[in-house]
Design a protein around this motif. Structure first.
Motif, short mmCIF file in Angstrom:
data_model
loop_
_atom_site.label_atom_id
_atom_site.label_comp_id
_atom_site.label_asym_id
_atom_site.label_seq_id
_atom_site.Cartn_x
_atom_site.Cartn_y
_atom_site.Cartn_z
N LYS A 1 0.88 -1.13 -0.12
CA LYS A 1 0.06 0.20 0.01
C LYS A 1 0.74 1.33 0.06
CE LYS A 1 -4.28 1.42 1.87
NZ LYS A 1 -5.32 1.05 3.03
N LEU A 2 0.44 2.23 -0.79
CA LEU A 2 1.26 3.54 -0.91
C LEU A 2 0.15 4.51 -0.28
CD1 LEU A 2 2.32 4.05 -4.58
CD2 LEU A 2 3.76 3.59 -2.51
N LEU A 3 0.99 5.46 0.33
CA LEU A 3 0.16 6.60 0.90
C LEU A 3 1.01 8.00 0.12
CD1 LEU A 3 -1.76 8.18 2.83
CD2 LEU A 3 0.10 8.41 4.21
N VAL A 4 0.00 8.78 -0.40
CA VAL A 4 0.53 9.97 -1.13
C VAL A 4 -0.14 11.14 -0.54
CG1 VAL A 4 0.88 11.13 -3.49
CG2 VAL A 4 0.71 8.54 -3.36
N PRO B 1 -2.02 7.91 8.75
CA PRO B 1 -2.59 6.74 9.22
C PRO B 1 -1.86 5.81 9.85
CG PRO B 1 -3.30 7.21 7.12
CD PRO B 1 -2.15 8.12 7.10
N GLU B 2 -2.58 5.15 11.02
CA GLU B 2 -1.75 4.10 11.75
C GLU B 2 -0.86 3.23 11.10
OE1 GLU B 2 -0.48 3.26 15.16
OE2 GLU B 2 -1.58 5.35 15.01
N GLU B 3 -1.71 2.62 9.69
CA GLU B 3 -1.25 1.34 9.19
C GLU B 3 0.22 1.85 8.48
OE1 GLU B 3 -3.41 0.12 5.87
OE2 GLU B 3 -4.37 2.29 5.87
N PHE B 4 0.30 3.12 8.38
CA PHE B 4 1.62 3.43 7.72
C PHE B 4 2.68 4.10 8.74
CE2 PHE B 4 -1.28 3.86 4.15
CZ PHE B 4 -0.51 3.67 3.12
N LYS B 5 2.56 3.67 9.83
CA LYS B 5 3.54 4.23 11.02
C LYS B 5 5.01 3.80 10.70
CE LYS B 5 3.43 4.99 15.61
NZ LYS B 5 2.92 4.66 17.11
N ARG C 1 11.92 15.19 6.45
CA ARG C 1 11.45 15.01 7.78
C ARG C 1 11.37 13.65 8.21
NH1 ARG C 1 6.78 16.70 9.43
NH2 ARG C 1 5.93 17.98 8.05
N SER C 2 11.04 13.48 9.56
CA SER C 2 11.05 12.12 10.12
C SER C 2 9.59 11.73 9.94
CB SER C 2 11.54 12.12 11.57
OG SER C 2 10.88 11.21 12.35
N TYR C 3 9.36 10.63 9.62
CA TYR C 3 8.02 9.87 9.55
C TYR C 3 7.74 9.12 10.94
CZ TYR C 3 8.36 12.02 4.99
OH TYR C 3 8.62 12.52 4.05
N GLN C 4 8.65 9.35 11.83
CA GLN C 4 8.33 8.45 13.43
C GLN C 4 6.98 9.08 13.86
OE1 GLN C 4 9.74 6.27 13.00
NE2 GLN C 4 12.02 6.27 13.00
N ASP C 5 6.62 10.38 13.84
CA ASP C 5 5.71 10.97 14.48
C ASP C 5 4.56 10.85 13.63
OD1 ASP C 5 7.32 11.85 16.66
OD2 ASP C 5 7.62 13.86 15.42
N THR C 6 3.51 10.53 13.95
CA THR C 6 2.20 10.38 12.89
C THR C 6 1.41 11.79 12.92
OG1 THR C 6 0.73 9.34 14.78
CG2 THR C 6 1.80 7.98 12.86
N ASP C 7 1.52 12.67 14.03
CA ASP C 7 0.99 14.04 13.90
C ASP C 7 1.65 15.08 13.43
OD1 ASP C 7 -1.59 13.56 14.89
OD2 ASP C 7 -1.24 13.25 16.74
N ILE C 8 1.68 15.31 12.14
CA ILE C 8 2.65 16.17 11.63
C ILE C 8 1.96 17.67 10.86
CG2 ILE C 8 4.33 14.45 10.93
CD1 ILE C 8 3.30 14.62 8.17
N GLN C 9 2.94 18.57 10.87
CA GLN C 9 2.37 19.86 10.18
C GLN C 9 2.96 19.78 8.98
OE1 GLN C 9 -0.05 21.62 12.12
NE2 GLN C 9 1.27 23.19 11.39
#
Ligand code: TEU
Ligand code: CA
Length: 554
Positions: free
Chosen positions: A503-506, A520-524, A535-543
């Motif tokens: 699955k890809l998230l764009v 989304p959680e599944e892309f954690k 950026r780092s994609y560790q956090d899920t809440d991002i600006q």
């Protein structure tokens, strides 16, 4: 879904007049193209769509053809063409020709004959009608480039139909001789070894027999219900497919103005035996205030609705083409992104991400891979396009609109924005020509050019190169299914693609302001394939930063 090379390919459109001049006459040419094939190879594209190179008096820059089997004098010779084809093939680059057969030039031999007399053998190659009376055309239809769609011919005192300029008379496809001549000509090119056709306004070739007045929009009656997707268009395309297309390993793409998804499933269905794919224009033509003219962007929610509908409705049934711009449209970054120095690069990369991760065959218009921008027009003298001149005369000089109202619309949407020369380097005229170019070079070439960008790993060019590589590495980008997220957002264009376990998230921010987004959680712990911002994609809440874009794969 069948797998084919043209579903997996990335196509690059060349507008030859503005690509590269080899002999210092200010006009791009075939030898110029050949000299730049290594650049295209480095970018990684698979196919070139060549805008028309045939003999033409250039009333509409080659879209008015006077001989389909000769090369335009200014572009070189047939030997130059053969050389270009050979050199492209040596680099595994295919060449798709522009096929302009809804109309010819009025200087084509068929029309020269046709207008001579009512008895002439070629009379019925075109569409002739009596006027309503001595000074009134057969009906109220307006031509795409302004004025009536009918031109009076004093020789036989009848009118001929031209949906574009009066030097582009429409062919009569109901005449089987016309169809056979066209199919023979196509076969001739296929035998030469070309790799396909982009078919100009192919949705308009079949007209209704009755030609009543059309509903008046703007200034003239609308011909669309009588000329677009006409009664026999699918029959004629099936005939073409049977007689020509099916016999070669080539691709076909139809330019189908006004096409709906249901129509597209016929033109380009997986098993309808017509074309491989169509260009639809909803996402670039839903914005006109005065005809096609406007100076406003339309809401992101509208853009998303249109593009998502095409993604989902065609899935598994027909094939999409993907494009933001071409030789008839403004520059993508100026229109859908932001061409200010601060955001030009980021927003050009964002737009590329958004488009290249969708399903369909992506088309890159020359210079788009550099983030080239609209031209800063100051006065009418800088324009070259017949459509821009006619529109200015029709809307302004005739007093319908003030100059102040129309000017921003004209400069925003003029086709000439896309037609300024390719920006190769910082030398005079951007390295396009050693002479004065036929249309001015955008003065920003000192900042925006191929030489600087091929040398810079962070450039828009290298970003496109990476997107092309990703498409080759990940079948999910070609064959995955599509789902839109955050439908109501006016800032974020986000979607997923799914293929089997992958699955890809764009995610793309279409605005110049930061906006919060929750991954989304599944892309954690997903992997980032490409991004225009660090950026780092560790956090899920991002600006999301202005025009930020990224793609995650899980
Ligand atoms: O364009 C077809 C078309 O529908 C145009 O009217 C298009 O909508 C318009 O140019 C946008 O302003 C094709 C070619 O791509 C174009 O360059 C030609 O001028 C036209 O056909 C006639 O051959
Ligand atoms: Ca030249």
């Amino acid at each position: 879904m069948q797998k084919t090379w043209w579903k997996e390919a990335v196509i690059y459109q060349i507008y030859p007049r503005s690509f590269m001049d080899s002999n210092a006459d200010g006009i791009g040419d075939l030898k110029g193209i050949t000299s730049r094939l290594d650049y295209l190879k480095y970018l990684g594209i698979d196919v070139i769509w060549l805008s028309p190179v045939y003999k033409s008096p250039n009333d509409d820059n080659g879209y008015d053809i006077s001989d389909y089997q000769e090369i335009m004098d200014e572009f070189g010779t047939m030997d130059d063409f053969d050389e270009m084809l050979k050199e492209a093939h040596a680099r595994n680059i295919r060449i798709v020709m522009d096929l302009v057969v809804n109309h010819t030039s009025d200087e084509h031999q068929w029309f020269v004959e046709s207008r001579k007399s009512k008895e002439n053998k070629y009379r019925d190659y075109y569409i002739w009608r009596e006027g309503k009376d001595a000074s009134t055309p057969p009906n109220n239809w307006g031509a795409c480039f302004g004025g009536s769609a009918w031109e009076y011919d004093s020789e036989t005192k009848m009118y001929y139909l031209h949906l574009f300029s009066k030097k582009q008379p429409d062919l009569n496809w109901d005449n089987p001789n016309v169809r056979n001549e066209v199919f023979d000509m196509m076969t001739w090119w296929c035998e030469k070894g070309i790799d396909g056709f982009r078919m100009d306004v192919i949705s308009m070739i079949s007209k209704t027999k009755e030609m009543p007045d059309g509903e008046v929009h703007d200034l003239y009656g609308d011909f669309a219900p009588y000329c677009i997707h006409g009664p026999n268009v699918h029959k004629y395309l099936q005939e073409m497919n049977k007689q020509v297309l099916s016999k070669y390993d080539i691709m076909s793409v139809g330019e189908t103005a006004g096409v709906t998804t249901d129509q597209a499933k016929k033109y380009a269905g997986e098993d309808t035996n017509e074309l491989n794919m169509v260009f639809q224009f909803e996402h670039v033509e839903s914005d006109g205030k005065y005809g096609k003219w406007t100076d406003e962007k339309f809401p992101l929610t509208t853009l998303k609705e249109i593009m998502s509908r095409w993604q989902t409705e065609l899935y598994g049934k027909a094939w999409n083409s993907l494009f933001w711009d071409n030789h008839d449209q403004p520059r993508a970054v100026s229109r859908f992104g932001n061409d200010s120095p601060q955001y030009r690069e980021t927003s050009a990369k964002m737009l590329a991400t958004c488009l290249h991760m969708m399903q369909g065959t992506p088309y890159i218009y020359q210079g788009e891979e550099l983030g080239m921008t609209n031209y800063p027009f100051q006065n009418m003298k800088e324009f070259r396009d017949i459509e821009s001149f006619n529109a200015y005369n029709e809307w302004c000089k005739s007093g319908h609109l003030s100059h102040e109202t129309f000017w921003p619309c004209l400069t925003f949407k003029s086709r000439d924005n896309a037609r300024t020369p390719m920006q190769w380097d910082t030398s005079k005229h951007a390295g396009f020509t050693a002479a004065t170019p036929w249309i001015a070079v955008n003065p920003n070439y000192t900042q925006i050019n191929a030489k600087a960008q091929t040398a810079d790993q962070n450039s828009v060019f290298h970003y496109y190169k990476k997107l092309i590589t990703l498409r080759k590495q990940h079948p999910i980008i070609v064959y995955g299914s599509y789902e839109l997220l955050l439908k109501e957002s006016e800032q974020i264009f986000a979607y997923t693609r799914t293929l089997e376990q992958e699955k890809l998230l764009v995610v793309c921010n279409f605005t110049d302001t930061a906006v919060s987004f929750q991954i989304p959680e599944e892309f954690k712990n997903a992997k980032c394939l490409i991004a225009n911002t660090e950026r780092s994609y560790q956090d899920t809440d991002i600006q999301l930063k202005p025009y930020e874009a990224f793609v995650l794969l899980k």
